[in-house]
Design an enzyme around this catalytic site. Structure first.
Site, mmCIF file in Angstrom:
data_model
loop_
_atom_site.group_PDB
_atom_site.id
_atom_site.type_symbol
_atom_site.label_atom_id
_atom_site.label_comp_id
_atom_site.label_asym_id
_atom_site.label_seq_id
_atom_site.Cartn_x
_atom_site.Cartn_y
_atom_site.Cartn_z
ATOM 1 N N HIS A 305 46.073 39.743 33.011
ATOM 2 C CA HIS A 305 46.805 38.695 32.290
ATOM 3 C C HIS A 305 45.904 37.565 31.814
ATOM 4 O O HIS A 305 46.284 36.397 31.881
ATOM 5 C CB HIS A 305 47.917 38.135 33.179
ATOM 6 C CG HIS A 305 49.048 39.108 33.379
ATOM 7 N ND1 HIS A 305 50.030 39.301 32.428
ATOM 8 C CD2 HIS A 305 49.333 39.943 34.397
ATOM 9 C CE1 HIS A 305 50.878 40.211 32.875
ATOM 10 N NE2 HIS A 305 50.486 40.630 34.054
ATOM 11 N N ASP A 365 48.609 40.102 39.716
ATOM 12 C CA ASP A 365 49.523 41.217 39.454
ATOM 13 C C ASP A 365 49.041 42.057 38.277
ATOM 14 O O ASP A 365 48.255 41.623 37.451
ATOM 15 C CB ASP A 365 50.923 40.682 39.137
ATOM 16 C CG ASP A 365 50.911 39.767 37.931
ATOM 17 O OD1 ASP A 365 49.964 38.961 37.820
ATOM 18 O OD2 ASP A 365 51.823 39.851 37.094
ATOM 19 N N GLU A 366 49.559 43.262 38.239
ATOM 20 C CA GLU A 366 49.432 44.158 37.083
ATOM 21 C C GLU A 366 48.017 44.248 36.507
ATOM 22 O O GLU A 366 47.807 43.969 35.342
ATOM 23 C CB GLU A 366 50.382 43.714 35.964
ATOM 24 C CG GLU A 366 51.835 43.805 36.352
ATOM 25 C CD GLU A 366 52.764 43.476 35.180
ATOM 26 O OE1 GLU A 366 53.631 44.309 34.889
ATOM 27 O OE2 GLU A 366 52.622 42.406 34.584
ATOM 28 N N VAL A 367 47.072 44.626 37.322
ATOM 29 C CA VAL A 367 45.716 44.796 36.810
ATOM 30 C C VAL A 367 45.576 46.223 36.280
ATOM 31 O O VAL A 367 45.793 47.189 37.000
ATOM 32 C CB VAL A 367 44.669 44.526 37.912
ATOM 33 C CG1 VAL A 367 43.273 44.589 37.323
ATOM 34 C CG2 VAL A 367 44.925 43.171 38.545
ATOM 35 N N GLU A 418 51.113 42.603 44.760
ATOM 36 C CA GLU A 418 50.061 43.624 44.658
ATOM 37 C C GLU A 418 48.860 43.295 45.528
ATOM 38 O O GLU A 418 48.185 44.185 46.039
ATOM 39 C CB GLU A 418 49.573 43.785 43.214
ATOM 40 C CG GLU A 418 50.511 44.541 42.321
ATOM 41 C CD GLU A 418 51.329 43.615 41.456
ATOM 42 O OE1 GLU A 418 51.819 42.594 41.982
ATOM 43 O OE2 GLU A 418 51.485 43.932 40.261
#
Lengths: 570, 536
Positions: A305, A365-367, A418
């Site tokens: 992000h 998050d969300e890597v 995460e």
């Protein structure tokens, strides 16, 4: 209680002589329970009357329907005895013996704010005629008993929000912990058929069920003008939220103007002047929030992000490869360069001084690993470190170093789930923010708390997700503690946050999309866990949304119906 | 040879130059929403200065100064064309600007009339150096042309105004492009209605369908039956539309070329009527005794028809439009069935136990009443589904069904020779997460099996914003820019506007235009507008 209902005429002339606090045993017990339950520190309380609270939940709901309190207080009682309030005579004052006085600007501002909320809509009155109501409430006295009233402090996780007040005398009224208590007080005032403000004799003992009651706003996917942020802090106070989680930057834009790295917003904001938050802006948000007992927790989400960061900070992001040559696109933060950690050190040093709160949200998050995988330098580094093909190890490596950096700034941190899931070594006071719906969030809460971490819930409260109908009911039914775990585990749940992600939201639709749907979260996080009757909630929430509308907030309707004063903004 | 090469080089350079210019200006090309039928633009552009810009009537125009619709429109559009003008002072005197005039020519007058069915909205617009010529058959077409011109003007980074050389030939695909607001489930302050009319004009909508009363409340203040709102409104003083409110709405709409179509829905959806009109609704029975609750209007009493006749006499004189919407949807028969007097009436009329016949009987009477008042009726599709005899000129409005059912219904109704309106795919009160404007955009109103004549009976469609979950707090952002998708479908050529992907950047721009004009239009996806919404 009855022993304290004084003859109206006597009370009119007789101000209560003192405020010798005497809490009933029952009340004390509840207090202590609250104290242990929440692990609260100092507790400020006083009372001017005996407590005899209503335990019968149904009765409580019924009474509350009449006065429409939101969120529902822990204990209260009210009677049909009503007092009138006159805009020309009513005052909110510091009680004798209060440790706070007129020099406490937080209180002075709150007094003025709530006076306006209570009387602001009434037409300017002419010269007040000399006439005396049968019973009139002349004063709301605010008593702070702590030796340090904390007028200039920032609210913290440990700030006690319990408050108690009672309308017992016609002229006397006492409040402790003022911002929230004033909100409750203002909700008790209602207009009768003659347009006169009334308040019923009421006694309330109140404290929150959870200490972290947050709203997340995303100012990266769309820039939110300062006015919108401030207005929503105001509504948060009306709903007793106490944390503003400021998801300030993300892939789409970097509106935070950093003094250390001005290029970040210069290059990464939608516009370097019109779509940024200057240090003055940030300060004003924090101060505005502080005045309302709201913490501001900034989130600087890495290593994913971060597309917008890369525009103003060369070599920060990982160059992605297409075959053996760079593709021209970039992935997450480059975790293998020392320059990355130098940058993060300087950057978070600034952040930790700009944002006063004891916690920073670090995201995590969300890597997406595909870019890392494509990059030959990263592959080499993976080999050197012996990570094999497990890129979550690389992520952990990065997070670990980042956490060390942030720890050195003496801040605590919050991270998305995460980071916990990937088994990064975390400090004991790390707060794990659960946001995924899959795997089931209840299981995640159980795992996180079993590992001994504090946790907060957002998964079922992604309010950016909309659907047709009364979805506030599903929001309301959630209970953050309904997972399999020991009582000790349950205690590690510090609260939750309603998230309004910005893909489809900006200043045009944010406020009606958030309110009153977030109010459902507010009650879940504040009120007793047994407060869950949808029918009672509906009728109170309907009135509460009209309260908000009357205060100029475009809170959308729950269903067919009307407010006495409709929204006239536009 | 050398000369030829030179020419070729020039050509190439020109081509490259053109490419560069096109690339630089691409965001401005076709900046009109909904997409005109024909538009050609060149990269040649002209600098506009508000201080030397004029809107004027052509010498040959039937409308001249004093034309109420256009005089006001000139003033309105000047501000829309130059949104910064209020702030700008005349310090740019030293700069040399070419004066620019938008000359408007209208072939027929009618400046004081109302837009109606058959109003000609076509226009031609030619923008060239120093002047733009707008030619229209009627003032209503001129309004559409002014709107298009205002959307052609753009500002560069230095805030200077430009317009490109442009040719537009434009006319609507459908003559009926409506938007329904429901002021019964929630009361909408007059300001909300007026600003909706403004936004409608920006998207070239031309019918405001005012679903003014329904079960929850009766906000229309009738001069004949004042008790209807006295007792049936949410509040008799604050939650009503007075006669002057209604006139204000109609006048505001007229100046924007928008018809106001009132709907007084009966015999169902009338609970609020019953509060102010005793004996109007059917008393429901529980066994042999009235249960105390009421059902649809009582179709067995002659007083019901007298009342409706008087009410519609008033309504049709207050509302100028040639059409009136009579509703006729969702009639629940259970209450009628329970009532012994209704049962007796059924027997007397020989309806057996077919209550659709009773509804049919009622609707026929009402249609006769409005026909006698020289109004053409629009009704919801239910009326067609239940009844054989309805006047040929009655318009049916489709509001429900799956795409296949809708296509079948379109076929049936047009086969019977009725004109039809489509609103089923455009119930914008229904919301979901994500870019649902795409669904609204890809609707094909004439995609059903039928002859060309049948297709022509599809006169348009309507966006509906029912009020269960909508009031002044969220109406605008829920409506815009989602309604714009339907607006383009109803105005533009379907083949030229079939791609959602090509529409996306245009609609994104257009929503920023709306925001700039003070309309709280919500974003399509992440991103930003140069001027963000500054309200709350």
């Amino acid at each position: 209680m009855t022993s304290l209902i004084h003859d109206a005429s006597a009370a009119l002339t007789e101000r209560p002589s003192g405020h010798t606090s005497q809490l009933s045993e029952q009340g004390k017990a509840v207090r202590m329970r609250a104290l242990t339950l929440l692990g609260l520190g100092t507790l400020f309380l006083t009372t001017s009357c005996k407590d005899s609270h209503i335990d019968n939940l149904e009765e409580r709901s019924r009474l509350s329907d009449e006065v429409s309190l939101w969120p529902l207080p822990q204990q209260f009682q009210t009677s049909p005895v009503a007092f009138k309030l006159s805009a020309s005579r009513f005052k909110i004052v510091h009680a004798p013996g209060s440790t706070a006085g007129p020099s406490c600007s937080l209180l002075q501002n709150a007094f003025r704010r709530y006076f306006k909320y209570i009387f602001g809509y009434v037409n300017e009155q002419g010269q007040p005629r000399s006439r005396v109501f049968d019973s009139e409430l002349r004063e709301l006295q605010v008593l702070i008993t702590s030796t340090d009233p904390e007028c200039d402090a920032y609210p913290s996780l440990k700030t006690d929000e319990s408050c108690k007040f009672a309308v017992v005398f016609l002229t006397a009224f006492v409040v402790v912990f003022v911002v929230l208590g004033l909100e409750t007080f203002s909700q008790l005032v209602y207009e009768d058929d003659y347009g006169v403000n009334n308040i019923n004799k009421t006694s309330i003992l109140d404290y929150p069920r959870f200490s972290h009651r947050g709203i997340l706003l995303d100012t990266s996917r769309h820039y939110l003008p300062l006015k919108v942020i401030l207005a929503n802090l105001e509504v948060m106070a009306m709903n007793k939220f106490n944390v503003f989680h400021w998801h300030i930057v993300d892939d789409s834009s970097f509106p935070f103007l950093s003094r250390t790295f001005p290029n970040l917003s210069q290059q990464g904001a939608y516009h370097p002047y019109t779509h940024v938050y200057t240090p003055v802006d940030v300060k004003s948000v924090i101060e505005f929030a502080r005045m309302r007992g709201i913490r501001v927790i900034a989130e600087f989400d890495t290593p994913g992000h971060t597309q917008s960061w890369g525009k103003g900070q060369t070599d920060l992001l990982t160059p992605c490869y297409s075959g053996s040559s760079p593709s021209g696109t970039f992935g997450p933060v480059n975790p293998i360069l020392n320059s990355t950690y130098d940058f993060m050190t300087s950057f978070f040093k600034e952040i930790s001084s700009v944002f006063a709160d004891a916690y920073i949200h670090l995201g995590g998050d969300e890597v997406d690993f595909s870019c890392w995988k494509s990059n030959p330098d990263i592959q080499k580094f993976m080999e050197q470190q012996g990570f094999g093909q497990d890129y979550s190890k690389l992520e952990s490596y990065y997070i670990q170093r980042l956490l060390d950096i942030v720890s050195s700034t003496k801040k605590g941190y919050m991270v998305w789930q995460e980071v916990f899931d990937n088994e990064v070594k975390l400090k004991g006071d790390t707060q794990i923010h659960v946001w995924k719906m899959n795997p089931q969030y209840q299981d995640e809460m159980a795992r996180v708390t079993a590992a001994g971490f504090h946790t907060l819930l957002s998964s079922p409260w992604y309010l950016n997700r909309i659907s047709y109908g009364q979805d506030w009911q599903d929001i309301y039914r959630v209970d953050p503690q309904s997972f399999n775990g020991t009582p000790e585990q349950k205690k590690l749940v510090i609260g939750g946050e309603a998230c309004l992600w910005g893909e489809y939201v900006d200043a045009t639709n944010l406020t009606p999309r958030l309110w009153p749907r977030a109010s459902a979260v507010a009650e879940r996080l504040w009120s007793d866990e047994n407060v869950k009757d949808i029918g009672s909630a509906y009728s109170r929430l309907e009135k509460h949304r009209c309260h908000m509308v009357r205060r100029g907030i475009p809170a959308e309707p729950l269903f067919v119906g009307h407010c006495g004063h409709e929204y006239s903004g536009l | 040879m050398a000369l030829k090469m030179f020419q070729a080089q020039i050509k190439l350079l020109r081509f490259l130059f053109l490419l560069i210019v096109i690339y630089g200006e691409v965001e401005h090309v076709y900046g009109v929403w909904p997409m005109p039928q024909q538009i050609t633009q060149s990269t040649e552009r002209y600098l506009l200065n508000p201080r030397v810009f004029a809107l004027s009537y052509a010498n040959d125009s039937m409308a001249q100064s004093g034309c109420s619709v256009l005089d006001v429109a000139f003033k309105r559009y000047f501000k829309l064309i130059f949104p910064d003008f209020a702030h700008g002072t005349g310090r740019d005197k030293s700069l040399r600007f070419e004066p620019f005039t938008l000359v408007v020519s209208v072939r027929t007058g009618g400046c004081e009339g109302y837009p109606d069915e058959g109003s000609n909205e076509s226009y031609n617009l030619t923008v060239s150096a120093r002047q733009a010529a707008l030619r229209a058959e009627s003032v209503w077409g001129a309004l559409r042309g002014l709107e298009s011109f205002s959307q052609l003007v753009y500002q560069d980074d230095s805030s200077a105004y430009f317009v490109n050389k442009t040719e537009i030939e434009d006319y609507p695909r459908f003559q009926f492009r409506g938007l329904l607001l429901d002021t019964s489930r929630h009361y909408l302050p007059v300001n909300s209605i007026l600003s909706t009319l403004d936004a409608m004009a920006y998207s070239k909508f031309n019918v405001f369908h005012w679903h003014i009363v329904d079960d929850p409340s009766f906000p229309y203040q009738s001069s004949t039956y004042p008790d209807l709102s006295n007792k049936g409104a949410f509040h008799p003083m604050t939650h009503i539309y007075t006669q002057s409110d209604v006139r204000r709405v109609i006048a505001h709409a007229r100046l924007r070329g928008i018809r106001v179509l009132p709907e007084f829905d009966s015999p169902g959806h009338t609970l609020s009527w019953g509060k102010g009109q005793p004996d109007f609704l059917t008393p429901c029975y529980k066994g042999d005794v009235p249960s105390g609750s009421f059902g649809p209007l009582n179709p067995t009493l002659s007083s019901s028809y007298q009342f409706m006749s008087d009410l519609f006499k008033e309504v049709t004189s207050v509302f100028h439009d040639s059409h009136v919407h009579l509703g006729g949807d969702e009639v629940d028969f259970t209450c009628w069935k329970s009532n012994p007097k209704v049962q007796a009436f059924m027997a007397k009329m020989g309806f057996g136990s077919d209550y659709t016949k009773l509804e049919s009987y009622y609707m026929e009477n009402i249609l006769n009443i409005t026909a006698a008042l020289n109004k053409i009726s629009i009704v919801w599709q239910d009326v067609f589904d239940y009844h054989e005899h309805i006047p040929k000129d009655t318009v049916l409005e489709i509001w429900r069904g799956t795409p296949a059912e809708i296509r079948a219904e379109l076929g049936r109704i047009t086969l019977a020779g009725h004109r039809v309106l489509l609103s089923a795919p455009w119930y914008l009160n229904h919301i979901s997460y994500g870019q649902d404007w795409r669904n609204a955009y890809t609707v094909q109103p004439q995609n059903f099996s039928g002859t060309e004549q049948q297709k022509e009976l599809v006169i348009g469609g309507e966006v509906c914003m029912w009020g269960e979950y909508v009031d002044a707090t969220n109406l605008v952002s829920r409506l815009w820019p989602r309604a714009c998708a339907a607006a383009e479908r109803l105005w533009s050529n379907e083949k030229k506007t079939s791609s959602v992907e090509r529409a996306f950047p245009r609609l994104k721009d257009f929503r920023c235009t709306l925001v700039r004009r003070g309309i709280q239009a919500e974003p399509l996806f992440f991103g930003h507008c140069k001027h963000e919404y500054s309200g709350l």
